[in-house]
Design a protein around this motif. Structure first.
Motif, PDB file in Angstrom:
ATOM      1  N   GLY A 170       0.793  -1.222   0.000  1.00 45.27           N
ATOM      2  CA  GLY A 170       0.000   0.000   0.000  1.00 45.27           C
ATOM      3  C   GLY A 170       0.827   1.274   0.000  1.00 45.27           C
ATOM      4  O   GLY A 170       0.373   2.330  -0.430  1.00 45.27           O
ATOM      5  N   ASP A 171       2.048   1.184   0.465  1.00 44.74           N
ATOM      6  CA  ASP A 171       2.894   2.372   0.603  1.00 44.74           C
ATOM      7  C   ASP A 171       3.480   2.803  -0.754  1.00 44.74           C
ATOM      8  O   ASP A 171       3.321   2.107  -1.750  1.00 44.74           O
ATOM      9  N   LEU A 172       4.169   3.931  -0.755  1.00 46.30           N
ATOM     10  CA  LEU A 172       4.719   4.461  -2.009  1.00 46.30           C
ATOM     11  C   LEU A 172       6.079   3.863  -2.341  1.00 46.30           C
ATOM     12  O   LEU A 172       6.623   4.090  -3.422  1.00 46.30           O
ATOM     13  N   ALA A 173       6.669   3.128  -1.400  1.00 51.14           N
ATOM     14  CA  ALA A 173       7.955   2.469  -1.650  1.00 51.14           C
ATOM     15  C   ALA A 173       7.958   1.139  -0.921  1.00 51.14           C
ATOM     16  O   ALA A 173       7.233   0.951   0.053  1.00 51.14           O
ATOM     17  N   LEU A 174       8.749   0.188  -1.426  1.00 54.43           N
ATOM     18  CA  LEU A 174       8.879  -1.101  -0.736  1.00 54.43           C
ATOM     19  C   LEU A 174       9.842  -0.961   0.437  1.00 54.43           C
ATOM     20  O   LEU A 174      10.618  -0.022   0.505  1.00 54.43           O
ATOM     21  N   GLY A 175       9.804  -1.905   1.344  1.00 52.37           N
ATOM     22  CA  GLY A 175      10.761  -1.924   2.452  1.00 52.37           C
ATOM     23  C   GLY A 175      10.112  -1.865   3.832  1.00 52.37           C
ATOM     24  O   GLY A 175      10.750  -2.130   4.835  1.00 52.37           O
ATOM     25  N   PHE A 207      17.727   0.985   6.625  1.00 52.47           N
ATOM     26  CA  PHE A 207      17.379   1.325   5.236  1.00 52.47           C
ATOM     27  C   PHE A 207      18.332   0.683   4.241  1.00 52.47           C
ATOM     28  O   PHE A 207      17.971   0.428   3.096  1.00 52.47           O
ATOM     29  N   LYS A 208      19.545   0.354   4.710  1.00 50.88           N
ATOM     30  CA  LYS A 208      20.498  -0.343   3.837  1.00 50.88           C
ATOM     31  C   LYS A 208      20.079  -1.809   3.645  1.00 50.88           C
ATOM     32  O   LYS A 208      20.284  -2.383   2.572  1.00 50.88           O
ATOM     33  N   ILE A 209      19.513  -2.400   4.715  1.00 54.12           N
ATOM     34  CA  ILE A 209      19.043  -3.793   4.607  1.00 54.12           C
ATOM     35  C   ILE A 209      17.948  -3.866   3.544  1.00 54.12           C
ATOM     36  O   ILE A 209      17.906  -4.772   2.724  1.00 54.12           O
ATOM     37  N   LEU A 226      17.769  -6.173   0.092  1.00 49.84           N
ATOM     38  CA  LEU A 226      16.662  -7.058  -0.287  1.00 49.84           C
ATOM     39  C   LEU A 226      16.097  -6.676  -1.658  1.00 49.84           C
ATOM     40  O   LEU A 226      15.785  -7.537  -2.480  1.00 49.84           O
ATOM     41  N   LEU A 227      15.996  -5.370  -1.914  1.00 50.34           N
ATOM     42  CA  LEU A 227      15.431  -4.925  -3.194  1.00 50.34           C
ATOM     43  C   LEU A 227      16.339  -5.298  -4.360  1.00 50.34           C
ATOM     44  O   LEU A 227      15.882  -5.637  -5.453  1.00 50.34           O
ATOM     45  N   LYS A 228      17.634  -5.263  -4.116  1.00 52.98           N
ATOM     46  CA  LYS A 228      18.586  -5.641  -5.145  1.00 52.98           C
ATOM     47  C   LYS A 228      18.427  -7.129  -5.474  1.00 52.98           C
ATOM     48  O   LYS A 228      18.406  -7.531  -6.627  1.00 52.98           O
TER      49      LYS A 228
END
Ligand SMILES: Cc1cc2nc3c(=O)[nH]c(=O)nc-3n(C[C@H](O)[C@H](O)[C@H](O)COP(=O)(O)OP(=O)(O)OC[C@H]3O[C@@H](n4cnc5c(N)ncnc54)[C@H](O)[C@@H]3O)c2cc1C
Lengths: 369, 106
Positions: free
Chosen positions: A37-42, A65-67, A71-73
């Motif tokens: 639902g948010d504007l960015a993943l994480g 935020f680095k973790i 994960l996104l990479k």
């Protein structure tokens, strides 16, 4: 007629738990849809600027935020199998036919019919009752973090923090880093609840911590201008004189509770477990709920930490894929056992005891055939 | 705007600057960032009034769950301003009621 989208695995929530589940399911060849639902993943991770506690295997020592970036990479490697929708909220789940309704933004509805679902919806903040707690300026700690750490907005001039657990301490420190003054931290217990390192950081900066105190009332006509706080005794009854604190933000860090509406709607067997901070789904050792096509992972399964959320997500993703006949049986058994061992290690310490007690109330040794 | 200019850890990358209106007043915010963040940066704290008691409500959870930050955007009521991205030219208004859902014209 509106088309119903089909997928093998639907992951609801793109925090550390959901990202991990999506990754693992895709790595075994599943077609995955991930909605957030948010504007960015994480999820919560993108707001965390401090170095994480937990186990080295789960990236302790790395900033939150680095973790999320890591994960996104990893998720990018599975781009061809994972379809991501952000600003997309799962709004309902229909028992009759297994359809999940979603909305992009506020008006664009569509439906998904997944074969398997991983619920990784995270947590919601708690509020405690006191007069005027509805006034603009009474904000959740996560919300304050979103403003300042994600969007770079100064939340206010002077903040009264309610709660001296890890979240209250960490967010106080982050507010100071953003140039905001902390009027004080109010804590009902007679000692600071968070880890010593976090308490030491704010103490060193001279932030007053009012132990055995509670917030009596928020002050202000249209928006918050201050608060009354008061000492309490062993039975949490107010004693002594009220103190008036000037503040334009009252930041609530009084705990989280699992976001479980969709689990209820789906018809999962639920149970109230105080140690896990709310209602949670019964689950087996692979995070499968009483509904054979629904898994749960992360804070939605009980309030814990990002480290555990990632491991639970991996377990749920692998097991959901396994149930679809993916992967090599022996290899999967081994990987799942390894992940379960890591979870056990994470919960080994003193803090883990409470979690383990809670898990004993909602864990099932296999649902049977 | 109330923005953090210097931070020991973070380096903020904002979107394009765009104009929008709030209750008729022209303001500036960053495209793609939540409406609530843009309003807050402009010093606006009250986003709606409760239907019966007319009490002010504003930002609270920032994850689209609590319904405190609802407001009216381009005529659409009950917009979760904490997770709705700002676009250029948006007409944003304080929500003063429950809001009426517009029916599609045939
Ligand atoms: C201040 C603070 C400090 C912390 N410090 C640490 C630490 O040092 N170490 C540590 O291990 N943990 C820490 N944590 C805890 C950690 O952040 C959480 O345990 C973790 O983020 C939980 O992961 P999750 O994926 O279950 O949920 P979340 O990260 O909450 O993600 C849930 C996601 O689901 C989405 N969602 C929810 N409902 C829906 C829906 N209906 N449809 C679509 N999407 C939906 C949300 O938008 C969100 O992105 C901290 C937390 C806070 C608040």
């Amino acid at each position: 007629m509106i088309r119903v989208r089909q997928t093998e695995v639907l992951v609801i929530g793109g925090g550390p738990a959901g990202l991990s589940a999506a990754l693992e399911a895709a790595s075994l060849g599943c077609q995955v849809i991930l909605v957030d639902g948010d504007l960015a993943l994480g999820g919560q991770l993108i707001k965390q600027t401090h170095k994480f506690f937990g186990s080295k295997d789960e990236r302790a020592g790395t900033r939150g935020f680095k973790i999320s970036e890591i994960l996104l990479k990893e998720l990018k490697n599975h781009r061809d199998r994972v379809k991501v929708h952000i600003n997309c909220t799962a709004t309902g789940i229909y028992k009759e036919d297994g359809v999940v309704s979603c909305v992009i933004g506020e008006e664009e509805y569509f439906r998904i019919k997944p074969e398997r679902i991983v619920m990784a919806t995270g947590a919601q903040e708690r509020l405690i009752p006191f007069p005027n707690n509805h006034l603009p300026g009474v904000y959740g700690a996560g919300a304050v973090q979103t403003l300042m750490n994600v969007y770079g907005v100064i939340p206010g001039k002077r903040v009264l923090m309610v709660g001296a657990g890890n979240i209250g301490l960490i967010v106080s420190y982050q507010l100071i880093q953003a140039g905001v003054e902390i009027a004080g931290i109010v804590e009902a217990m007679d000692k600071v609840g968070g880890y010593w390192v976090h308490a030491a950081k704010v103490r060193r900066l001279g932030v007053p911590i009012f132990l055995r105190h509670t917030i009596k009332e928020a002050l202000g006509d249209r928006v918050v201008t201050g608060a009354l706080i008061q000492e309490i005794d062993d039975r949490f009854q107010p004693v002594g004189r009220e103190k008036k604190i000037d503040a334009d933000i009252i930041c609530m860090a009084v705990g989280l509770t699992p976001t479980c509406e969709l689990l209820w709607q789906a018809g999962c067997e639920m149970i109230y477990v105080p140690q896990l901070c709310g209602h949670v789904a019964l689950r087996d050792q692979f995070m499968r709920t009483s509904l054979p096509h629904v898994w749960v992972a992360g804070d939605a399964a009980g309030i814990e930490e990002a480290t555990a959320a990632m491991v639970e997500g991996r377990i749920a993703g692998l097991d959901a894929a396994r149930s679809l006949g993916k992967g090599d049986k022996e290899d999967l058994t081994e990987r799942l056992e390894d992940l379960q061992k890591r979870l056990g290690d994470l919960r080994g310490g003193e803090v883990g005891q409470k979690i383990c007690q809670g898990l004993a109330c909602c864990s099932i040794q296999g649902w049977g055939a | 705007m109330d923005l953090i200019r210097e931070h020991p850890i973070l380096d903020f990358k904002h979107g394009r600057k765009v104009r929008f209106t709030f209750d008729g007043e022209e303001l500036v915010g960053f495209e793609g960032e939540p409406i609530a963040a843009a309003l807050h940066a402009n010093g606006i704290r009250i986003y709606r009034l409760t239907p019966k008691r007319r009490q002010p409500r504003g930002f609270f959870c920032a994850i689209g769950k609590c319904s405190s930050c609802f407001l009216v955007v381009d005529g659409v009521p009950n917009v979760r301003s904490c997770i709705t991205p700002l676009r250029t030219g948006m007409r944003i208004e304080t929500q003063r009621d429950k809001g009426v859902i517009a029916l599609d014209a045939e």
